[in-house]
Design an enzyme around this catalytic site. Structure first.
Site, PDB file in Angstrom:
ATOM      1  N   PHE A 215      28.874  13.741  36.502  1.00  0.00           N
ATOM      2  CA  PHE A 215      28.563  13.796  37.936  1.00  0.00           C
ATOM      3  C   PHE A 215      29.806  14.291  38.671  1.00  0.00           C
ATOM      4  O   PHE A 215      30.864  13.660  38.612  1.00  0.00           O
ATOM      5  CB  PHE A 215      28.160  12.417  38.489  1.00  0.00           C
ATOM      6  CG  PHE A 215      27.726  12.487  39.923  1.00  0.00           C
ATOM      7  CD1 PHE A 215      26.397  12.667  40.252  1.00  0.00           C
ATOM      8  CD2 PHE A 215      28.657  12.411  40.962  1.00  0.00           C
ATOM      9  CE1 PHE A 215      25.979  12.767  41.582  1.00  0.00           C
ATOM     10  CE2 PHE A 215      28.258  12.516  42.287  1.00  0.00           C
ATOM     11  CZ  PHE A 215      26.917  12.689  42.591  1.00  0.00           C
ATOM     12  N   ASP A 325      38.389  15.188  37.050  1.00  0.00           N
ATOM     13  CA  ASP A 325      37.770  14.676  38.280  1.00  0.00           C
ATOM     14  C   ASP A 325      38.005  13.171  38.346  1.00  0.00           C
ATOM     15  O   ASP A 325      37.337  12.393  37.668  1.00  0.00           O
ATOM     16  CB  ASP A 325      36.271  15.019  38.245  1.00  0.00           C
ATOM     17  CG  ASP A 325      35.514  14.436  39.432  1.00  0.00           C
ATOM     18  OD1 ASP A 325      36.101  13.645  40.193  1.00  0.00           O
ATOM     19  OD2 ASP A 325      34.322  14.767  39.592  1.00  0.00           O
ATOM     20  N   LYS A 356      37.168   8.938  47.554  1.00  0.00           N
ATOM     21  CA  LYS A 356      36.849   7.494  47.486  1.00  0.00           C
ATOM     22  C   LYS A 356      38.034   6.591  47.867  1.00  0.00           C
ATOM     23  O   LYS A 356      38.428   6.562  49.005  1.00  0.00           O
ATOM     24  CB  LYS A 356      36.301   7.150  46.096  1.00  0.00           C
ATOM     25  CG  LYS A 356      34.904   7.790  45.859  1.00  0.00           C
ATOM     26  CD  LYS A 356      34.176   7.104  44.753  1.00  0.00           C
ATOM     27  CE  LYS A 356      32.910   7.825  44.361  1.00  0.00           C
ATOM     28  NZ  LYS A 356      31.707   7.283  44.909  1.00  0.00           N
ATOM     29  N   THR A 380      37.830  24.070  58.249  1.00  0.00           N
ATOM     30  CA  THR A 380      38.384  23.730  59.564  1.00  0.00           C
ATOM     31  C   THR A 380      39.329  22.528  59.478  1.00  0.00           C
ATOM     32  O   THR A 380      40.479  22.593  59.903  1.00  0.00           O
ATOM     33  CB  THR A 380      37.251  23.390  60.558  1.00  0.00           C
ATOM     34  OG1 THR A 380      36.363  24.489  60.601  1.00  0.00           O
ATOM     35  CG2 THR A 380      37.801  23.108  61.946  1.00  0.00           C
TER      36      THR A 380
HETATM   37  C1  LIG Z   1      33.328  11.566  39.528  1.00  0.00           C
HETATM   38  C2  LIG Z   1      32.770  11.967  40.868  1.00  0.00           C
HETATM   39  N1  LIG Z   1      32.979  13.204  41.334  1.00  0.00           N
HETATM   40  C3  LIG Z   1      32.519  13.608  42.519  1.00  0.00           C
HETATM   41  C4  LIG Z   1      31.787  12.765  43.321  1.00  0.00           C
HETATM   42  C5  LIG Z   1      31.265  13.252  44.636  1.00  0.00           C
HETATM   43  O1  LIG Z   1      31.967  12.634  45.660  1.00  0.00           O
HETATM   44  P1  LIG Z   1      31.339  12.614  47.143  1.00  0.00           P
HETATM   45  O2  LIG Z   1      30.165  11.706  47.071  1.00  0.00           O
HETATM   46  O3  LIG Z   1      32.464  12.091  47.978  1.00  0.00           O
HETATM   47  O4  LIG Z   1      30.984  14.000  47.488  1.00  0.00           O
HETATM   48  C6  LIG Z   1      31.534  11.454  42.885  1.00  0.00           C
HETATM   49  C7  LIG Z   1      30.739  10.538  43.705  1.00  0.00           C
HETATM   50  O5  LIG Z   1      30.307   9.493  43.303  1.00  0.00           O
HETATM   51  C8  LIG Z   1      32.029  11.042  41.614  1.00  0.00           C
HETATM   52  O6  LIG Z   1      31.801   9.831  41.147  1.00  0.00           O
END
Ligand SMILES: Cc1ncc(COP(=O)(O)O)c(C=O)c1O
Length: 497
Positions: A215, A325, A356, A380
């Site tokens: 994800f 990530d 987060k 922006t």
């Molecule tokens: C590992 C990871 N990457 C990206 C995201 C996407 O973040 P956002 O919801 O702030 O767009 C999440 C969201 O849960 C995540 O867990």
């Protein structure tokens, strides 16, 4: 063993009936919680009547089916989330893992009273063009501070959210990759013209490799690398980019070492095969690989240090960039500021994205990733200085109170107790796993998982699910053994039932 002490307090819901609802609400709204209670307080079913009424109002103006309850953030405190019905829940999910110190932490509230900070909140700059005079210093002293930035990074680009941090990192990787092919030459006229109509060579066919179960967000590029649930993706066009298998280990790890190593090697061989296939057969070379250090939304799937070390080596061999990530794992929940620090990589990855718990989005990157021209990675706001003020206060607390050591200690305790529960209820739960308090366990079925989360909520514990059968813990960094015991005792009671 877990002591039998912490059952939720159940307040009579009779006062909620008829016209008394309004009066009762007025009463509870005049009673702020000065400090954390000893255990959850349950006043109504959850969602209660007020939440349900607000839900009806909200759903009449937007799709609101994802809303679980309406919170009262004035009354929420520490590890406890208050709702509009007078319930006070132990929150081990913490706004999808994004509250590092819990609710209404005095250090965070304090910085908001400083008049200098109020001006920063009131005047939100377009950071890429008109940053405040203190911005370089703030970036150096907060996000790039020693012990806070991942080892080996001295460059950063701030962004808005997790998805857009990944999205812009992809662009950054493509720009870096194209520059390498160009060998220092400037853009050709053909490139400049063709990119305006989305054609090669200006819009090259490059790809980003991702993993099954990953994800990485919901914006268009990020969504092409997200593979956790169809509902996130269906009906939305996606890039035909390579998707490799991510290890799925057998637990306990100690008893399944050779099988799990085979799983690592199988996945790594597939990564190598895809690098080759996308270059030679598909003419769609892989410019970068995006990977979560622990696949979170996809079910808390872990990769070993060996897997990540080899993945980095393969990515380098094929000339790609490694993007880790850390949107969900970053900011301390694994007991280190960054989860990939557990992996002993031979060198820093090219990019580490965050959001987060870090309050604002962005990415750390190697100096070589910095584009040569302005406006290539840009929007922006490009972040939010008001969030950096909060992050500064958070980091202060993390360092002064040694919260990462606490996370490790409490996490070890929770995992040890979950393993005992696993032995006691081996038909019901299994595969407890985690780093720090970033912990999950599987239930025998999805139905059982969903029921267990509902039952925990009825006992005043807000937990979350991930993947098909997992329950995940994402508490704040201030979560202690006391909070853990409330969760563990109630889980034990539910499993007995
Ligand atoms: C590992 C990871 N990457 C990206 C995201 C996407 O973040 P956002 O919801 O702030 O767009 C999440 C969201 O849960 C995540 O867990």
């Amino acid at each position: 063993m877990i002591a039998k002490r912490m059952q939720p307090v159940l307040v009579s819901a009779r006062a909620l009936r008829g016209g008394e609802l309004h009066n009762w609400l007025r009463t509870i709204s005049t009673q702020p919680f000065a400090s954390e209670p000893k255990s959850p307080v349950i006043a109504t079913e959850i969602p209660g009547p007020v939440s349900q009424e607000l839900y009806r109002q909200m759903n009449s103006i937007q799709q609101a089916s994802s809303v679980q309850l309406f919170a009262d953030y004035e009354k929420s405190i520490g590890n406890y989330l208050a709702d509009v019905d007078g319930n006070l829940m132990l929150d081990i999910y913490m706004q999808i893992s994004s509250m590092p110190l819990g609710y209404n932490h005095p250090a965070m509230l304090q910085v908001l009273t400083d008049p200098r900070n109020q001006k920063i909140i009131a005047n939100r700059p377009a950071l890429g063009v008109f940053p405040n005079r203190d911005w370089p210093e703030k970036l150096k002293n907060v996000l790039l501070k020693k012990g806070i930035a991942p080892p080996g990074f001295s460059h950063i680009t701030t962004m808005m959210c997790g998805s857009c941090s990944n999205e812009n990192s992809f662009k950054n990787i493509f720009i870096w990759y194209a520059e390498k092919q160009r060998h220092g030459k400037s853009f050709t006229k053909e490139e400049m013209d063709s990119c305006m109509i989305n054609q090669v060579p200006g819009s090259p066919k490059y790809s980003i490799m991702s993993f099954e179960g990953a994800f990485h967000g919901r914006t268009l590029g990020s969504l092409s690398t997200t593979h956790s649930k169809y509902i996130h993706k269906i009906d939305v066009p996606a890039f035909d980019w390579p998707i490799a298998p991510f290890p799925r280990y057998k637990y306990p790890l100690e008893s399944n070492e050779s099988e799990n190593k085979q799983e690592d090697d199988f996945c790594l061989a597939k990564v190598e095969y895809l690098f080759d296939k996308y270059k030679r057969e598909k003419h769609f070379p892989v410019a970068g690989v995006i990977v979560e250090p622990i696949q979170a939304e996809g079910g808390d799937n872990h990769g070993s240090p060996y897997f990540f070390q080899k993945l980095q080596q393969i990515t380098k061999k094929y000339g790609g960039a490694l993007l880790i990530d850390e949107v969900q794992t970053g900011g301390g929940p694994t007991g280190k500021m960054w989860c990939h620090e557990h992996f002993n990589l031979e060198s820093p990855p090219h990019i580490v994205t965050f959001s987060k718990k870090m309050q604002l989005g962005g990415y750390y990157h190697l100096e070589e990733m910095k584009p040569n021209q302005p406006y290539r990675v840009f929007n922006t706001w490009m972040g939010d200085p008001s969030k950096l003020i909060l992050l500064e206060a958070i980091i202060d607390v993390i360092l002064k109170e040694n919260l990462l050591d606490r996370v490790t200690r409490v996490g070890n305790y929770v995992l040890q107790e979950l393993k005992k529960l696993e032995n006691e209820f081996s038909n019901t739960i299994n595969s407890s796993r985690g780093r720090g308090t970033f912990i999950a366990f599987n239930c025998a079925t999805s139905k059982l998982r969903d029921e267990t989360i509902k039952k925990l909520l009825r006992k005043g514990i807000q937990a979350g699910g991930c993947g098909n059968t997992a329950i995940r813990l994402r508490p704040s960094l201030t979560f202690t053994e006391h909070h853990a015991n409330i969760f563990l005792e109630n889980l034990q009671t539910i499993l007995k039932e």
